[in-house]
Design an enzyme around this catalytic site. Structure first.
Site, PDB file in Angstrom:
ATOM      1  N   TYR A 177     -34.716   8.906 -22.265  1.00 35.48           N
ATOM      2  CA  TYR A 177     -34.049   9.423 -23.474  1.00 35.48           C
ATOM      3  C   TYR A 177     -33.357  10.753 -23.168  1.00 35.48           C
ATOM      4  O   TYR A 177     -32.379  11.137 -23.812  1.00 35.48           O
ATOM      5  CB  TYR A 177     -35.084   9.572 -24.605  1.00 35.48           C
ATOM      6  CG  TYR A 177     -34.486   9.567 -25.983  1.00 35.48           C
ATOM      7  CD1 TYR A 177     -33.782   8.472 -26.471  1.00 35.48           C
ATOM      8  CD2 TYR A 177     -34.627  10.662 -26.826  1.00 35.48           C
ATOM      9  CE1 TYR A 177     -33.232   8.475 -27.745  1.00 35.48           C
ATOM     10  CE2 TYR A 177     -34.088  10.677 -28.097  1.00 35.48           C
ATOM     11  CZ  TYR A 177     -33.391   9.578 -28.552  1.00 35.48           C
ATOM     12  OH  TYR A 177     -32.855   9.590 -29.810  1.00 35.48           O
ATOM     13  N   LYS A 184     -32.694  16.019 -30.066  1.00 34.27           N
ATOM     14  CA  LYS A 184     -33.521  15.682 -31.235  1.00 34.27           C
ATOM     15  C   LYS A 184     -34.506  16.805 -31.545  1.00 34.27           C
ATOM     16  O   LYS A 184     -34.801  17.060 -32.712  1.00 34.27           O
ATOM     17  CB  LYS A 184     -34.264  14.354 -31.022  1.00 34.27           C
ATOM     18  CG  LYS A 184     -33.350  13.131 -30.986  1.00 34.27           C
ATOM     19  CD  LYS A 184     -32.512  12.986 -32.233  1.00 34.27           C
ATOM     20  CE  LYS A 184     -31.780  11.662 -32.313  1.00 34.27           C
ATOM     21  NZ  LYS A 184     -30.743  11.660 -33.355  1.00 34.27           N
TER      22      LYS A 184
HETATM   23  P1  NAP Z   1     -25.066   3.841 -34.493  1.00 30.54           P
HETATM   24  O1  NAP Z   1     -24.918   2.674 -35.372  1.00 30.54           O
HETATM   25  O2  NAP Z   1     -24.304   3.846 -33.214  1.00 30.54           O
HETATM   26  O3  NAP Z   1     -24.797   5.173 -35.317  1.00 30.54           O
HETATM   27  C1  NAP Z   1     -24.453   6.412 -34.720  1.00 30.54           C
HETATM   28  C2  NAP Z   1     -23.353   6.992 -35.543  1.00 30.54           C
HETATM   29  O4  NAP Z   1     -22.935   8.300 -35.118  1.00 30.54           O
HETATM   30  C3  NAP Z   1     -22.113   6.114 -35.444  1.00 30.54           C
HETATM   31  O5  NAP Z   1     -21.638   5.839 -36.727  1.00 30.54           O
HETATM   32  C4  NAP Z   1     -21.172   6.985 -34.649  1.00 30.54           C
HETATM   33  O6  NAP Z   1     -19.815   6.632 -34.845  1.00 30.54           O
HETATM   34  C5  NAP Z   1     -21.518   8.323 -35.211  1.00 30.54           C
HETATM   35  N1  NAP Z   1     -20.881   9.409 -34.457  1.00 30.54           N
HETATM   36  C6  NAP Z   1     -20.938   9.621 -33.122  1.00 30.54           C
HETATM   37  N2  NAP Z   1     -20.165  10.691 -32.822  1.00 30.54           N
HETATM   38  C7  NAP Z   1     -19.629  11.139 -33.984  1.00 30.54           C
HETATM   39  C8  NAP Z   1     -18.750  12.187 -34.333  1.00 30.54           C
HETATM   40  N3  NAP Z   1     -18.243  13.031 -33.423  1.00 30.54           N
HETATM   41  N4  NAP Z   1     -18.393  12.348 -35.631  1.00 30.54           N
HETATM   42  C9  NAP Z   1     -18.873  11.519 -36.569  1.00 30.54           C
HETATM   43  N5  NAP Z   1     -19.702  10.504 -36.307  1.00 30.54           N
HETATM   44  C10 NAP Z   1     -20.091  10.314 -35.027  1.00 30.54           C
HETATM   45  O7  NAP Z   1     -26.600   3.987 -34.062  1.00 30.54           O
HETATM   46  P2  NAP Z   1     -27.935   4.291 -34.916  1.00 30.54           P
HETATM   47  O8  NAP Z   1     -29.036   3.859 -34.031  1.00 30.54           O
HETATM   48  O9  NAP Z   1     -27.826   3.750 -36.279  1.00 30.54           O
HETATM   49  O10 NAP Z   1     -27.946   5.878 -34.931  1.00 30.54           O
HETATM   50  C11 NAP Z   1     -28.026   6.649 -36.114  1.00 30.54           C
HETATM   51  C12 NAP Z   1     -28.994   7.787 -35.906  1.00 30.54           C
HETATM   52  O11 NAP Z   1     -30.305   7.284 -35.752  1.00 30.54           O
HETATM   53  C13 NAP Z   1     -28.697   8.637 -34.663  1.00 30.54           C
HETATM   54  O12 NAP Z   1     -28.962   9.996 -34.943  1.00 30.54           O
HETATM   55  C14 NAP Z   1     -29.748   8.105 -33.687  1.00 30.54           C
HETATM   56  O13 NAP Z   1     -30.067   9.029 -32.658  1.00 30.54           O
HETATM   57  C15 NAP Z   1     -30.897   7.898 -34.646  1.00 30.54           C
HETATM   58  N6  NAP Z   1     -32.012   7.069 -34.148  1.00 30.54           N
HETATM   59  C16 NAP Z   1     -31.762   5.823 -33.640  1.00 30.54           C
HETATM   60  C17 NAP Z   1     -32.834   5.065 -33.184  1.00 30.54           C
HETATM   61  C18 NAP Z   1     -32.607   3.693 -32.603  1.00 30.54           C
HETATM   62  O14 NAP Z   1     -33.540   3.167 -31.971  1.00 30.54           O
HETATM   63  N7  NAP Z   1     -31.467   3.080 -32.766  1.00 30.54           N
HETATM   64  C19 NAP Z   1     -34.156   5.553 -33.258  1.00 30.54           C
HETATM   65  C20 NAP Z   1     -34.357   6.826 -33.809  1.00 30.54           C
HETATM   66  C21 NAP Z   1     -33.288   7.573 -34.250  1.00 30.54           C
HETATM   67  P3  NAP Z   1     -19.183   5.452 -33.864  1.00 30.54           P
HETATM   68  O15 NAP Z   1     -20.246   4.551 -33.454  1.00 30.54           O
HETATM   69  O16 NAP Z   1     -18.141   4.814 -34.684  1.00 30.54           O
HETATM   70  O17 NAP Z   1     -18.769   6.149 -32.636  1.00 30.54           O
END
Ligand code: NAP
Length: 286
Positions: A177, A184
């Site tokens: 990670y 985070k």
């Molecule tokens: P995701 O669908 O890829 O969402 C991430 C979002 O961040 C996307 O909409 C992305 O836009 C956006 N983003 C990236 N750079 C940006 C910028 N400069 N300006 C505005 N938006 C931006 O993945 P997700 O897993 O749902 O992630 C959402 C959150 O949950 C993140 O903080 C992630 O670290 C957290 N999280 C995820 C997991 C997991 O296992 N998936 C677990 C714990 C926490 P684009 O994709 O259009 O680039």
């Protein structure tokens, strides 16, 4: 009547129909809430169109409850201000704000944490941690303030709720990670300080720490590799679902969680509370 009836707010971070933000938004809209959405801005017009299209395909399912869809680049103060201006125009005040945004370059995620490039570190921190502070500051005039009695003993009207998404790699070492874990840790600290700043107005700020889910960002951060370990180690002996994360996200953004702020709530089947590998050890006992 749904728990979000009459409530309105902003959802930042839907990329597609697997995004955590989408599952939280769906819960909110199914409970009667109205949302304004953002999609990733891009200087390249064709790329921006593609980003918008992916989110459009989601929000089209809720035409009555989608107020707007506008671009956002979390690295740009101007872009953040434009989103808040749209929200002010469309909603006046908002009851909830979801920040579900993170990014790090693959080149930086794939190397040891100590080998993270200086530029890559700044970029990842800017988008994944600082942006929460920037968004809270830009939104502070439209986030609904709580109405309390003179003695601050009774809440007459609940204030707004802000939620960000984090992962266990910010609390403990999760090999793979890497730089995102460092981001985070910073994000969780930003969340607490923002909760202090906004708490005086009865506005709450929390984080939801989700177990590994397959999404665009999740796959880039290698969560697919963590899932089998969670399945064997977590007390629930399974991986949590997008729907479960969506429901708890909705709870934290609703007035149902009105006494909770500056908190990180884990939705991970209990994995983060394990002190040993638990039932995973059975594999080695045989
Ligand atoms: P995701 O669908 O890829 O969402 C991430 C979002 O961040 C996307 O909409 C992305 O836009 C956006 N983003 C990236 N750079 C940006 C910028 N400069 N300006 C505005 N938006 C931006 O993945 P997700 O897993 O749902 O992630 C959402 C959150 O949950 C993140 O903080 C992630 O670290 C957290 N999280 C995820 C997991 C997991 O296992 N998936 C677990 C714990 C926490 P684009 O994709 O259009 O680039």
């Amino acid at each position: 009547m749904g728990i979000f009836e009459g409530k309105k707010g902003l959802i930042l971070g839907v990329a597609n129909d697997r995004s955590i933000a989408w599952y939280i938004a769906k819960f909110i809209m199914d409970q009667g809430g109205v949302c304004g959405f953002t999609h990733l801005a891009d200087a390249d017009e064709a790329k921006q169109k593609k980003n918008r299209h992916r989110v459009e395909k989601c929000v089209e399912q809720y035409p009555e409850q989608t107020k707007f869809l506008v671009p956002l680049d979390a690295q740009s103060d101007q872009s953040i201000a434009e989103v808040m201006a749209t929200a002010k125009k469309e909603f006046g005040e908002i009851d909830f704000l979801l920040h579900s945004i993170a990014f790090a370059k693959l080149d930086d995620l794939k190397v040891d944490s100590i080998a993270t490039s200086r530029d890559g570190f700044k970029l990842a921190m800017d988008i994944s941690a600082y942006s929460l502070l920037a968004v809270c500051n830009a939104a502070k005039d439209i986030l609904k303030k709580a109405k309390v009695d003179d003695k601050r003993e009774e809440v007459l009207e609940a204030g707004a709720s802000v939620l960000t998404l984090t992962y266990y790699g910010g609390e403990r070492i999760v090999p793979g990670y890497n730089v995102m874990g460092i981001c985070k840790a910073a994000l969780e600290s930003c969340m607490k300080y923002a909760a202090y700043d906004l708490g005086i107005d009865g506005i709450r700020v929390n984080a939801l720490s989700a177990g590994p889910l397959k999404t665009l960002a999740g796959s880039a951060a290698g969560v697919g590799e963590f899932q089998p370990v969670y399945k064997q180690m977590a007390p629930l002996q399974r991986i949590v679902t997008h729907e479960e994360v969506g429901r708890t996200g909705g709870f934290l953004l609703s007035t149902m969680s009105d006494g909770i702020t500056a908190e990180t709530v884990h939705v991970d089947g209990g994995y983060s509370e394990m002190g040993t590998p638990g039932r995973l050890l059975d594999k080695y006992r045989a």
